[in-house]
Design a protein around this motif. Structure first.
Motif, PDB file in Angstrom:
ATOM      1  N   GLY A   1      15.705   1.130  -6.896  1.00 34.34           N
ATOM      2  CA  GLY A   1      15.460   2.511  -6.505  1.00 34.34           C
ATOM      3  C   GLY A   1      14.259   2.608  -5.585  1.00 34.34           C
ATOM      4  N   TRP A   2      13.981   3.819  -5.157  1.00 35.66           N
ATOM      5  CA  TRP A   2      12.854   4.030  -4.269  1.00 35.66           C
ATOM      6  C   TRP A   2      12.386   5.468  -4.391  1.00 35.66           C
ATOM      7  CZ3 TRP A   2      17.889   3.365  -2.729  1.00 35.66           C
ATOM      8  CH2 TRP A   2      18.507   4.440  -2.098  1.00 35.66           C
ATOM      9  N   ALA A   3      11.190   5.715  -3.889  1.00 38.63           N
ATOM     10  CA  ALA A   3      10.633   7.069  -3.875  1.00 38.63           C
ATOM     11  C   ALA A   3      10.417   7.497  -2.427  1.00 38.63           C
ATOM     12  CB  ALA A   3       9.308   7.094  -4.635  1.00 38.63           C
ATOM     13  N   LYS A   4       9.962   8.733  -2.243  1.00 35.42           N
ATOM     14  CA  LYS A   4       9.597   9.162  -0.897  1.00 35.42           C
ATOM     15  C   LYS A   4       8.357   8.359  -0.489  1.00 35.42           C
ATOM     16  CE  LYS A   4       9.206  13.526  -1.988  1.00 35.42           C
ATOM     17  NZ  LYS A   4       8.968  14.983  -1.926  1.00 35.42           N
ATOM     18  N   PRO A   5       8.441   7.600   0.599  1.00 30.70           N
ATOM     19  CA  PRO A   5       7.292   6.760   0.989  1.00 30.70           C
ATOM     20  C   PRO A   5       6.045   7.605   1.247  1.00 30.70           C
ATOM     21  CG  PRO A   5       9.256   6.166   2.235  1.00 30.70           C
ATOM     22  CD  PRO A   5       9.566   7.457   1.527  1.00 30.70           C
ATOM     23  N   VAL A   6       4.912   7.123   0.772  1.00 30.03           N
ATOM     24  CA  VAL A   6       3.645   7.787   1.065  1.00 30.03           C
ATOM     25  C   VAL A   6       3.306   7.540   2.531  1.00 30.03           C
ATOM     26  CG1 VAL A   6       1.152   7.599   0.721  1.00 30.03           C
ATOM     27  CG2 VAL A   6       2.644   7.803  -1.245  1.00 30.03           C
TER      28      VAL A   6
ATOM     29  N   GLU B   1       3.553   4.460  -5.332  1.00 31.08           N
ATOM     30  CA  GLU B   1       3.308   5.243  -4.116  1.00 31.08           C
ATOM     31  C   GLU B   1       1.900   5.830  -4.087  1.00 31.08           C
ATOM     32  OE1 GLU B   1       5.143   5.265  -1.530  1.00 31.08           O
ATOM     33  OE2 GLU B   1       6.786   4.150  -2.454  1.00 31.08           O
ATOM     34  N   ALA B   2       1.439   6.350  -5.224  1.00 35.79           N
ATOM     35  CA  ALA B   2       0.091   6.928  -5.274  1.00 35.79           C
ATOM     36  C   ALA B   2      -0.961   5.875  -4.957  1.00 35.79           C
ATOM     37  CB  ALA B   2      -0.164   7.536  -6.652  1.00 35.79           C
ATOM     38  N   ALA B   3      -0.734   4.637  -5.397  1.00 33.01           N
ATOM     39  CA  ALA B   3      -1.695   3.555  -5.136  1.00 33.01           C
ATOM     40  C   ALA B   3      -1.810   3.283  -3.642  1.00 33.01           C
ATOM     41  CB  ALA B   3      -1.264   2.291  -5.880  1.00 33.01           C
ATOM     42  N   HIS B   4      -0.683   3.310  -2.932  1.00 34.06           N
ATOM     43  CA  HIS B   4      -0.729   3.126  -1.477  1.00 34.06           C
ATOM     44  C   HIS B   4      -1.623   4.181  -0.828  1.00 34.06           C
ATOM     45  CE1 HIS B   4       2.051  -0.127  -1.073  1.00 34.06           C
ATOM     46  NE2 HIS B   4       3.109   0.543  -1.481  1.00 34.06           N
TER      47      HIS B   4
END
Length: 223
Positions: free
Chosen positions: A81-86, A25-28
């Motif tokens: 799984g997934w994270a909060k989308p950036v 996510e940080a990379a996005h």
């Protein structure tokens, strides 16, 4: 596997899972900022702090449940799984259609780099003298490789809103891309159906296995 083994397994897998999703996510957000969209930056989402990206359900509950089920049933399992989308406002990019490609590629690219990192981590465990730490290091390294390769390959599927879907929209002619984008509201539902039916595993596992074998051969590992 007993309860103690499951708890130990979750503890070992937790770090690779959290950092795989965080780096993705940080990379996005970082690449979006580079190409002119400061949405994620202004919301403090370009960060390596896992707390900024963790989704209680997608990052913790779902992967942990799948891991426990796979151990109790002695199956290979499929960690998902997934994270909060950036947040990315593609309209803010200097060249929205072209730059969308690089923003999308950044996530899977970060997972590839993390897989290489864990391969080196595993190589270090092999080189070090045998101790109480080398066993868990090997397991964690293997988990890191597998989790990052799963996320990389999964996100490269050409299905909006996955990164592969964004890449396809960037590369397709405008009119076709516009029609293709209409799939996005149903993308997650389609993905879940593919996962539950087992079709998703049939699609992605051969590629994941191939890349993993290449890494094993290149770094001289055993998994």
């Amino acid at each position: 596997m007993g309860l103690d083994g499951i708890i130990q397994g979750i503890a070992i897998y937790a770090l690779p899972v959290i950092f795989a999703i965080t780096m993705h996510e940080a990379a996005h957000g970082y690449v979006a900022r580079y190409f002119g969209d400061f949405t994620a930056f202004n919301q403090g989402r370009i960060s390596l702090n896992p707390a900024k990206h963790i989704d209680p359900v997608g990052t913790i509950l779902v992967p942990a449940t799948l891991f426990i089920v796979s151990k109790l049933t002695m199956g290979a399992g499929f960690l998902f799984g997934w994270a909060k989308p950036v947040p990315v406002n593609f309209a803010n990019l200097r060249k929205p259609k072209q730059d969308m490609l690089w923003v999308a590629v950044a996530g899977p690219g970060a997972n590839l780099m993390m897989a290489i990192f864990w391969a080196l981590f595993m190589k270090l465990a092999i080189i070090l003298p045998v101790s109480d730490f080398t066993g868990p290091m090997l397991i964690m390294g293997r988990a890191g490789i597998e989790i990052n390769l799963i996320l990389m390959v999964l996100n490269l599927l050409p299905l909006p809103p996955l990164d592969g879907g964004r890449m396809a929209m960037s590369l397709l002619p405008h009119q076709i891309a516009s029609h293709f984008a209409k799939i996005e509201p149903y993308g997650f539902m389609i993905l879940l159906i593919l996962l539950i039916s087992g079709i998703l595993g049939i699609i992605v596992w051969p590629l994941i296995t191939f890349i993993k074998l290449m890494m094993v051969s290149f770094f001289g590992l055993y998994i």
